[in-house]
Design a protein around this motif. Structure first.
Motif, PDB file in Angstrom:
ATOM      1  N   HIS A 600       0.725  -0.966  -0.209  1.00 63.46           N
ATOM      2  CA  HIS A 600       0.229   0.048  -0.006  1.00 63.46           C
ATOM      3  C   HIS A 600       0.732   1.147  -0.145  1.00 63.46           C
ATOM      4  O   HIS A 600       2.128   1.452   0.152  1.00 63.46           O
ATOM      5  CB  HIS A 600      -0.956   0.193   1.225  1.00 63.46           C
ATOM      6  CG  HIS A 600       0.324  -0.235   2.795  1.00 63.46           C
ATOM      7  ND1 HIS A 600      -0.045  -1.414   2.557  1.00 63.46           N
ATOM      8  CD2 HIS A 600       0.322   0.505   3.243  1.00 63.46           C
ATOM      9  CE1 HIS A 600       0.487  -1.634   4.016  1.00 63.46           C
ATOM     10  NE2 HIS A 600       1.067  -0.130   4.812  1.00 63.46           N
ATOM     11  N   GLY A 601       0.158   2.425  -0.284  1.00 63.60           N
ATOM     12  CA  GLY A 601       0.828   3.999   0.040  1.00 63.60           C
ATOM     13  C   GLY A 601       1.460   3.767  -1.611  1.00 63.60           C
ATOM     14  O   GLY A 601       1.587   3.687  -2.370  1.00 63.60           O
ATOM     15  N   PRO A 602       2.128   5.176  -1.721  1.00 59.41           N
ATOM     16  CA  PRO A 602       2.500   5.661  -2.498  1.00 59.41           C
ATOM     17  C   PRO A 602       4.218   5.050  -3.217  1.00 59.41           C
ATOM     18  O   PRO A 602       4.264   4.257  -2.374  1.00 59.41           O
ATOM     19  CB  PRO A 602       3.300   6.717  -2.457  1.00 59.41           C
ATOM     20  CG  PRO A 602       3.395   6.866  -0.797  1.00 59.41           C
ATOM     21  CD  PRO A 602       2.365   6.315  -0.631  1.00 59.41           C
ATOM     22  N   ILE A 603       4.022   4.820  -4.841  1.00 60.53           N
ATOM     23  CA  ILE A 603       5.460   3.811  -4.855  1.00 60.53           C
ATOM     24  C   ILE A 603       6.554   4.737  -5.369  1.00 60.53           C
ATOM     25  O   ILE A 603       7.748   4.631  -5.905  1.00 60.53           O
ATOM     26  CB  ILE A 603       5.137   3.018  -6.785  1.00 60.53           C
ATOM     27  CG1 ILE A 603       5.268   3.874  -7.152  1.00 60.53           C
ATOM     28  CG2 ILE A 603       3.776   2.018  -5.571  1.00 60.53           C
ATOM     29  CD1 ILE A 603       4.275   2.825  -8.702  1.00 60.53           C
ATOM     30  N   ASP A 632       8.811  12.238 -14.403  1.00 63.84           N
ATOM     31  CA  ASP A 632       9.503  11.462 -14.540  1.00 63.84           C
ATOM     32  C   ASP A 632      10.089  10.150 -13.410  1.00 63.84           C
ATOM     33  O   ASP A 632      10.826   9.448 -13.421  1.00 63.84           O
ATOM     34  CB  ASP A 632      10.656  12.494 -13.639  1.00 63.84           C
ATOM     35  CG  ASP A 632      10.032  12.912 -12.611  1.00 63.84           C
ATOM     36  OD1 ASP A 632       9.733  12.611 -11.763  1.00 63.84           O
ATOM     37  OD2 ASP A 632      12.001  13.246 -11.963  1.00 63.84           O
ATOM     38  N   TYR A 633       8.766   9.605 -13.678  1.00 62.26           N
ATOM     39  CA  TYR A 633       9.032   8.204 -12.374  1.00 62.26           C
ATOM     40  C   TYR A 633       9.557   7.571 -13.654  1.00 62.26           C
ATOM     41  O   TYR A 633      10.405   6.995 -12.715  1.00 62.26           O
ATOM     42  CB  TYR A 633       7.362   8.295 -13.162  1.00 62.26           C
ATOM     43  CG  TYR A 633       7.755   7.202 -11.438  1.00 62.26           C
ATOM     44  CD1 TYR A 633       7.703   6.537 -10.152  1.00 62.26           C
ATOM     45  CD2 TYR A 633       7.683   5.673 -12.043  1.00 62.26           C
ATOM     46  CE1 TYR A 633       7.540   5.936  -9.473  1.00 62.26           C
ATOM     47  CE2 TYR A 633       7.888   4.149 -11.066  1.00 62.26           C
ATOM     48  CZ  TYR A 633       7.799   4.366  -9.761  1.00 62.26           C
ATOM     49  OH  TYR A 633       7.626   3.667  -8.829  1.00 62.26           O
ATOM     50  N   PHE A 634       9.543   7.627 -14.831  1.00 60.99           N
ATOM     51  CA  PHE A 634      10.365   6.324 -15.908  1.00 60.99           C
ATOM     52  C   PHE A 634      11.573   6.622 -16.072  1.00 60.99           C
ATOM     53  O   PHE A 634      12.015   5.766 -17.823  1.00 60.99           O
ATOM     54  CB  PHE A 634       9.591   5.838 -15.794  1.00 60.99           C
ATOM     55  CG  PHE A 634       8.398   4.869 -16.144  1.00 60.99           C
ATOM     56  CD1 PHE A 634       8.105   3.336 -15.547  1.00 60.99           C
ATOM     57  CD2 PHE A 634       6.697   5.250 -16.275  1.00 60.99           C
ATOM     58  CE1 PHE A 634       6.690   3.033 -15.018  1.00 60.99           C
ATOM     59  CE2 PHE A 634       5.458   4.753 -15.486  1.00 60.99           C
ATOM     60  CZ  PHE A 634       5.703   3.474 -14.906  1.00 60.99           C
ATOM     61  N   SER A 702       7.031  10.138 -19.088  1.00 59.39           N
ATOM     62  CA  SER A 702       8.611   9.045 -19.081  1.00 59.39           C
ATOM     63  C   SER A 702       8.139   8.232 -19.256  1.00 59.39           C
ATOM     64  O   SER A 702       9.059   7.442 -20.001  1.00 59.39           O
ATOM     65  CB  SER A 702       8.696   9.339 -17.943  1.00 59.39           C
ATOM     66  OG  SER A 702       8.324   9.193 -16.559  1.00 59.39           O
ATOM     67  N   ILE A 703       6.676   8.042 -19.146  1.00 57.60           N
ATOM     68  CA  ILE A 703       6.649   6.122 -20.133  1.00 57.60           C
ATOM     69  C   ILE A 703       6.441   6.200 -21.682  1.00 57.60           C
ATOM     70  O   ILE A 703       7.051   4.716 -22.615  1.00 57.60           O
ATOM     71  CB  ILE A 703       5.038   5.929 -20.312  1.00 57.60           C
ATOM     72  CG1 ILE A 703       4.754   4.285 -19.600  1.00 57.60           C
ATOM     73  CG2 ILE A 703       4.158   6.711 -20.422  1.00 57.60           C
ATOM     74  CD1 ILE A 703       4.763   3.873 -18.906  1.00 57.60           C
TER      75      ILE A 703
END
Length: 863
Positions: A600-603, A632-634, A702-703
């Motif tokens: 759970h929670g943010p990644i 910019d996650y990826f 960013s995907i």
């Protein structure tokens, strides 16, 4: 006479005094010493063994106030004082080999050996030709890449060239044909390509050619006999095709021909061999040979080694008597030759030197009593339709490796098997064994290293294994109860695979005793429960699979110590934890599967970018993750952004016999279906699945950087905003699922240009406007667009008006301009990522170089 003897004695003593009192002569010339000392300074040589002790490196023992000809690895001409030999093999040289390196000032060098300096990187400089007197150049197993420089052809004195185990690409330069004194050429295990290098045919002094494990293609030239002094010819694991030139067999000196794992076809023409053949090794496995095995094989009476595995006789009969004249054979592999012939194993009883025999995949008859040659150390009879355990094995007193897998043997494993004194590796997987004769500890008295009993009908009691066991594979049986604590006493255990049984209880805490050895732990699909003990994590772990159990609690943070970890599968358990951001510190992680748990929670990472440079499968579906994914996650996910060579660790037919044939496996959802991904499937798929969570906000821009992505599933969340135009950059995408979100706007028509995109789902969103008329989109089922009230056009029944189409085009143009600007910024960020890290490390090195030695040592050990 007494006076004469006295004078002689006086002169002798005085002369001796002068000799012993005079200082030692310095052989090394100042310019040579200076060049060596500066060459040393070009590299960072700090390093430690895995146990933390310093590495003993040759250059560290060099002293500037001593004669350089006495330095480790340095040899000089005693008359001229010049360096003629430099041997720095295994010296942990870290850094690039620069074109202006001081090494190239040692122009009298006749031998240069820098083998096994795996952190010596970069191009091989053109200035290598400055060493014009070189006779031996050995740079094997470094980290050199790029093209082999044409200037190498200027080294006219070269007799030995070794560049194996690097990353060289392109074709060999034509200038190689100038090396007319070359005797040994070793270029195996690179990425060299093109046709067979014809300039090599001019090198008539060549005795050894090693081109194996490259990317060469085309046909071999017919005039191979021009290499009249050739002894060994190794070109295995390339893409050569056509027929094998008979001229190879006509070379008077030829001793070894290794041409397996290519695409050779046609018939094998050995030619008319009038005199006794000098050939002692012929290896042709895994090609496309069809038809009968040539009778002329019988002429090669000097053969010690013969491998014809996977020769396709097209179900024809084979006269196995053709092999009878080859009485010198030590190694014989005739596995999977696709013949309908049944032959008796007694045929090989006259081969008195035979030590390795593989007849797997053939229709074999075993007539008892049978006596095979006693030297046999390896016997592989897999997939031979054997129904009874062969009794003749009782006499094989030096048998080391036995493979009886994939047969039809029932009942119990005989007790006498474990009394064979040299037996160390046993594979009896994929039969119908139900137990072991004798008491539970009968195996314990052996010296077994590997035991594979997977895919049988074994049930309790669980066998007691000897302390020597390194690999135990017992998956797909009917073992139950708790995992025996006796396994914790196997202090040498490296692989423990107990998947698909009925074990219950908790994971033993005593696994801490295996913390220095265990690299593979697979406990998948049992009924294990409780928390995963922190102390049960082994630092050398490379593959951990506990999917399909009832484990709960938090993920053990001691996994952060497993820097070699590549595969982590926790799917379908009850883990209740936040996202393990610290996994980003595992540099080799390739597979991360957390699906069907209670994470759970943010990644997103609270402490900065979440970069997984080698990650190829990221599946966190069906959890309770929340929050917004940063744009910019990826950005730092390199393996999904570019084409990388993926090494499949799963053993092939020729490999893995010393470690067991385990297979990694995970479940994956693609194209709306759940499939099991096993073994080599991991080298194909690059996937992201975040479905079945509670993510909100826009899909990260960013995907669009992940150009190698095959499967993208973001369904069943609460994503909002528009479908990104940057998804059209994912040219390898095959499956796209964005269903059950809150996406709005139009479906970008650019997605219809993704030629591999065979399946997509946009249902249950707030999309509107006409469905694009591209072939890929129009071929989808109507259900892929269901429950989007504003969508219109085929394949839906709702038609679209002209104004809607014009408005759609205008909006899409505006969206495209806006997203192209955003995409540019994230592409720039991704491009800057690597040099930014290098720059940071460089600045850090400069700063830390002012600190005490112990601090520098700790810093470099960490980095």
């Amino acid at each position: 006479m007494m006076i004469i003897w006295t004078l002689c004695l006086i002169f002798f003593l005085s002369d001796s005094t002068l000799v012993f009192a005079s200082p030692a002569k310095h052989l090394c010339r100042p310019d040579q010493k200076d060049a060596l000392w500066k060459f040393k300074s070009e590299f960072y040589v700090e390093g430690f063994h895995s146990d933390g002790t310093p590495v003993n490196k040759k250059t560290e023992r060099w002293r500037n106030n001593t004669d350089c000809c006495s330095w480790d690895g340095v040899s000089c001409d005693p008359k001229k004082g010049v360096v003629v030999k430099l041997d720095l093999e295994d010296s942990f040289l870290n850094g690039p080999l620069r074109s202006n390196s001081s090494l190239f000032r040692l122009q009298h060098l006749r031998s240069l050996n820098l083998d096994n300096n795996t952190n010596l990187y970069g191009d091989l400089p053109d200035s290598i030709s400055n060493l014009k007197y070189l006779r031996v150049l050995s740079l094997a197993r470094c980290n050199l890449f790029g093209k082999i420089p044409s200037s190498l052809g200027n080294l006219s004195h070269l007799t030995n060239l070794g560049l194996s185990g690097n990353g060289f690409t392109g074709e060999l330069p034509d200038s190689m044909g100038n090396l007319n004194r070359l005797r040994e050429l070793r270029l195996d295990n690179n990425k060299l390509g093109g046709n067979f290098p014809l300039p090599l045919l001019n090198l008539t002094e060549l005795t050894f050619i090693y081109l194996g494990s490259n990317r060469f293609q085309g046909m071999l030239p017919s005039n191979m006999s021009s290499l009249s002094k050739l002894v060994s010819f190794h070109i295995e694991k390339n893409s050569f095709h056509g027929s094998v030139p008979s001229s190879l067999f006509m070379i008077p000196s030829i001793s070894e021909l290794a041409m397996g794992s290519n695409d050779f076809s046609g018939t094998l023409e050995i030619g008319n061999i009038s005199s006794p053949s000098t050939l002692i090794a012929l290896s042709l496995p895994e090609n496309n040979f069809k038809g009968p095995i040539p009778d002329s094989i019988s002429k090669l009476v000097g053969l010690f080694y013969l491998d014809l595995a996977l020769w396709n006789t097209e179900k024809a009969t084979v006269d196995f008597s053709v092999f009878l004249p080859l009485t010198s054979l030590i190694f014989l592999d005739l596995s999977y030759i696709n013949t309908r012939s049944m032959f008796d194993l007694s045929l090989f009883s006259s081969f008195m030197l035979l030590g390795y025999l593989d007849l797997s995949g053939n229709n074999l008859k075993i007539s008892e009593p049978l006596s095979l040659p006693l030297p046999i150390g390896t016997l592989a009879l897999s997939s031979c339709k054997i129904v009874e355990f062969p009794k003749f094995l009782q006499n094989q007193t030096i048998l080391l490796y036995l493979d009886l897998s994939r047969n039809q043997i029932e009942g119990q494993v005989p007790e006498w098997l474990w009394s064979l004194p040299e037996l160390r590796y046993v594979n009896i997987s994929q039969n119908s064994f139900s137990g072991f004769e004798g008491s539970a500890d009968v195996i314990q008295r052996s010296q077994m290293l590997l035991l594979d009993i997977s895919s049988n009908e074994f049930h309790d009691p669980f066998p007691l294994l000897p302390n020597t066991t390194k690999f135990f594979l017992g998956s797909n049986n009917r073992f139950s109860g708790k995992i025996p604590r006796e396994t914790c006493g196997l202090v040498s255990l490296e692989s423990l695979v107990l998947s698909n049984n009925n074990f219950n209880g908790s994971i033993p805490r005593c696994f801490e005793h295996l913390s220095t050895s265990l690299s593979v732990l697979h406990l998948r699909n049992n009924s294990l429960s409780g928390v995963f003990p922190e102390e049960s994590i082994s630092a050398p772990l490379r593959s951990l699979d506990v999917g399909g159990n009832k484990l709960s609690g938090k993920l053990p943070k001691s996994l952060i110590n497993c820097t070699s970890l590549e595969f982590l599968n926790l799917e379908d358990n009850n883990f209740n934890d936040t996202f393990p951001h610290w996994l980003r510190f595992l540099p080799n992680l390739q597979i991360l599967v957390l699906r069907y748990n209670e994470f759970h929670g943010p990644i997103s990472s609270p402490g900065g970018s979440l970069s997984f440079p080698k990650l190829r499968i990221f599946d966190i579906s069906e959890n309770r993750f929340t929050g917004v994914l940063p744009s910019d996650y990826f950005a730092g996910w390199g393996a999904m952004s570019s084409v990388l060579d993926i090494v499949d660790r799963m053993p092939s037919r020729f490999e893995g016999r010393d470690s067991g044939n385990y297979r990694n496996s995970v479940s994956m959802t693609a194209k709306g279906l759940t499939m099991e991904l096993v073994g080599s499937g991991f080298t194909i798929y690059k996937t992201i699945d975040v479905s079945g969570n509670r993510f909100q906000g826009d899909i990260p821009e960013s995907i669009g950087l992940l150009k190698e992505l095959i499967v993208l599933n973001m369904s069943n969340n609460a994503f909002t905003g528009h479908i990104l135009l940057s998804l059209a950059n994912l040219s390898n995408l095959q499956s796209l699922d964005l269903s059950q979100n809150r996406l709005s706007g139009r479906i970008p028509p650019e997605l219809g240009k993704l030629t591999f995109l065979a399946w997509m789902n946009f249902s249950y969103n707030n999309l509107e406007g006409p469905i694009p008329q591209g072939t890929q989109i129009q071929s989808q089922n109507i259900s892929s667009f269901a429950e989007n009230p504003g969508l219109c056009g085929a394949p839906l029944k709702e038609t679209c008006g002209k104004k809607e189409e014009e408005a759609t085009e205008q909006e899409q143009d505006e969206e495209k301009e806006e997203e192209e600007g955003q995409a540019f910024s994230w592409i720039a960020a991704a491009i800057a990522y690597v040099p930014g890290v290098i720059c940071g490390l460089t600045i850090g090195h400069i700063l830390f170089s002012c600190k005490p030695y112990w601090f520098v040592r700790i810093f470099h050990s960490f980095t």
